[in-house]
Design a protein around this motif. Structure first.
Motif, mmCIF file in Angstrom:
data_model
loop_
_atom_site.group_PDB
_atom_site.id
_atom_site.type_symbol
_atom_site.label_atom_id
_atom_site.label_comp_id
_atom_site.label_asym_id
_atom_site.label_seq_id
_atom_site.Cartn_x
_atom_site.Cartn_y
_atom_site.Cartn_z
ATOM 1 N N ARG A 188 0.840 -1.204 0.000
ATOM 2 C CA ARG A 188 0.000 0.000 0.000
ATOM 3 C C ARG A 188 0.870 1.247 0.000
ATOM 4 O O ARG A 188 0.592 2.216 -0.734
ATOM 5 N N ASP A 189 1.929 1.240 0.805
ATOM 6 C CA ASP A 189 2.860 2.377 0.809
ATOM 7 C C ASP A 189 3.579 2.499 -0.535
ATOM 8 O O ASP A 189 3.840 3.606 -1.013
ATOM 9 N N LEU A 192 1.627 4.355 -3.416
ATOM 10 C CA LEU A 192 1.689 5.815 -3.397
ATOM 11 C C LEU A 192 2.920 6.310 -4.144
ATOM 12 O O LEU A 192 2.877 7.338 -4.828
ATOM 13 N N THR A 193 4.014 5.566 -4.051
ATOM 14 C CA THR A 193 5.236 5.919 -4.768
ATOM 15 C C THR A 193 5.068 5.776 -6.274
ATOM 16 O O THR A 193 5.663 6.527 -7.059
ATOM 17 N N LEU A 194 4.252 4.825 -6.699
ATOM 18 C CA LEU A 194 4.087 4.516 -8.120
ATOM 19 C C LEU A 194 2.960 5.301 -8.780
ATOM 20 O O LEU A 194 2.604 5.024 -9.928
ATOM 21 N N LEU A 195 2.379 6.271 -8.066
ATOM 22 C CA LEU A 195 1.339 7.101 -8.674
ATOM 23 C C LEU A 195 1.916 7.907 -9.841
ATOM 24 O O LEU A 195 3.100 8.231 -9.854
ATOM 25 N N GLY A 196 1.046 8.260 -10.762
ATOM 26 C CA GLY A 196 1.463 8.995 -11.951
ATOM 27 C C GLY A 196 0.911 8.347 -13.202
ATOM 28 O O GLY A 196 0.852 8.971 -14.270
ATOM 29 N N GLU A 334 -3.082 9.881 -0.604
ATOM 30 C CA GLU A 334 -3.382 8.452 -0.702
ATOM 31 C C GLU A 334 -4.874 8.212 -0.892
ATOM 32 O O GLU A 334 -5.299 7.500 -1.810
ATOM 33 N N TYR A 335 -5.690 8.823 -0.039
ATOM 34 C CA TYR A 335 -7.132 8.586 -0.113
ATOM 35 C C TYR A 335 -7.753 9.254 -1.347
ATOM 36 O O TYR A 335 -8.685 8.706 -1.949
ATOM 37 N N LEU A 339 -9.843 7.517 -4.612
ATOM 38 C CA LEU A 339 -11.120 8.033 -5.111
ATOM 39 C C LEU A 339 -11.048 8.356 -6.600
ATOM 40 O O LEU A 339 -11.898 7.920 -7.394
ATOM 41 N N VAL A 340 -10.017 9.121 -6.992
ATOM 42 C CA VAL A 340 -9.927 9.633 -8.359
ATOM 43 C C VAL A 340 -9.480 8.562 -9.353
ATOM 44 O O VAL A 340 -9.939 8.545 -10.501
#
Length: 364
Positions: A188-189, A192-196, A334-335, A339-340
């Motif tokens: 889960r942590d 967040l690093t791999l967002l984009g 994160e949250y 959602l998006v």
């Protein structure tokens, strides 16, 4: 759409990878010590699998509306008024994501490179540079990202010097010793690093090759970013002890600090200087996507980008900089990302199927 106005698979690959690779990878080995510890690299791989499932879901949605971007799909499926409200949420997410990266970006530069420079000066210089790039058309940004992708070769090359340092294999053995629960929490942590990857929600209408070709290129981009992140996490785990990783905020920077050469004394500073490029790329694309998410006050793309950049800089100045607040920002991102990037697209996909709303692909 004419091929001259389209994005090639290579450009889509670079847009996605440059947006995904940001500041998070620098601190991820430290973050994972609270959960998966020596199995942190496994958590990264698990996160990559989860993101691949999300990518497939997003692809299924985009494939139903090949000529529409994410904000246009929301209004087409949910109606004009509800769609505008959802687009406002998407807009806020991108503005806050850009602010969040700018906060972390400035913190890293202030701590390691420009120690005596006021943080607001660093932030202003960064936002001005990123604004200049974000004003451009997405195809120009894609070409720029393709050129700067060469930094990955330098990063790989510099990281190979770490093999000159002593490594302890027992730090990762036995595999899975942290337990499935902790490895899952670590994933889960890592997500967040791999967002984009959300950039693909705006690229499908411009893609030269759609359908399964598009899915293949975004999947390979995800494999590349996941592999790169797991590689750096594994290096840090092998080099540093568990206690050291818990204390060091940016282990990916520090693992090169003990190395000294005749011509380069601080190779870690060279590493940070190169890493500035992908950090800036994330801000550029988030500001650009915010301008495409919601048309506030004006239809002029340049004016929207300038307004978004101003909003990001004002939020950057107003935001508290203490560690507790930064952790709160991480939780918000994160949250909001759940959602998006997951909840809303899944809702759109289910609604479009239930209501039989779809736009057929143009025949060529």
């Amino acid at each position: 759409m004419a091929k001259t106005n389209s994005l090639t698979n290579r450009q889509i690959f670079f847009l996605m990878t440059q947006t995904q690779i940001g500041f998070g990878i620098l601190s991820l080995p430290n973050t994972l010590q609270a959960t998966s510890k020596g199995d942190g690299w496994i958590s990264v791989l698990m996160a990559g699998v989860m993101i691949q499932l999300v990518l497939i879901m997003l692809w299924l949605l985009l494939k139903r509306f090949p000529r529409l971007t994410y904000p246009e799909i929301t209004q087409f499926v949910l109606g004009k008024q509800v769609g505008k409200f959802v687009n406002l949420i998407i807009y806020i997410y991108f503005i806050w994501a850009a602010t969040f990266v700018l906060l972390q970006f400035t913190s890293i530069i202030e701590e390691h490179l420009l120690i005596s420079t006021p943080y607001w000066v660093i932030g202003l210089l960064i936002i001005l540079t990123c604004t200049y790039a974000a004003i451009s058309d997405i195809r120009i940004i894609a070409r720029f990202f393709g050129v700067i992708s060469i930094v990955f070769l330098f990063l790989f090359g510099i990281s190979f010097f770490s093999f000159l340092l002593p490594m302890e294999l027992h730090h990762i053995l036995p595999f899975g010793s942290s337990g499935l629960k902790n490895i899952t929490l670590g994933s889960r942590d890592s997500m967040l690093t791999l967002l984009g990857f959300e950039v693909i929600l705006f690229l499908y209408p411009l893609a030269e090759k759609k359908g399964t070709d598009f899915l293949k290129v975004i999947s390979w981009a995800n494999v590349f970013v996941t592999g790169l992140t797991a590689y750096f996490v594994l290096l840090c785990i092998l080099i540093f002890s568990e206690a050291f990783l818990e204390e060091i905020k940016y282990p990916v920077i520090y693992f090169l600090r003990p190395l000294h050469f005749q011509m380069i004394d601080r190779i870690d500073l060279l590493f940070i200087s190169i890493w500035i490029v992908p950090l800036a790329a994330s801000i550029i694309i988030f500001i650009y996507l915010a301008s495409k998410s919601l048309r506030l006050f004006t239809d002029n793309q340049m004016k929207r980008v300038l307004m978004n950049s101003l909003a990001v800089f004002l939020l950057f100045i107003a935001a508290p900089k203490d560690p507790e607040s930064k952790q709160l920002y991480t939780t918000w991102i994160e949250y909001m990302s759940y959602l998006v990037l997951v909840a809303i697209p899944l809702l759109l996909l289910l609604c479009s199927r239930f209501l039989h709303k779809q736009i057929k692909e143009d025949s060529h």
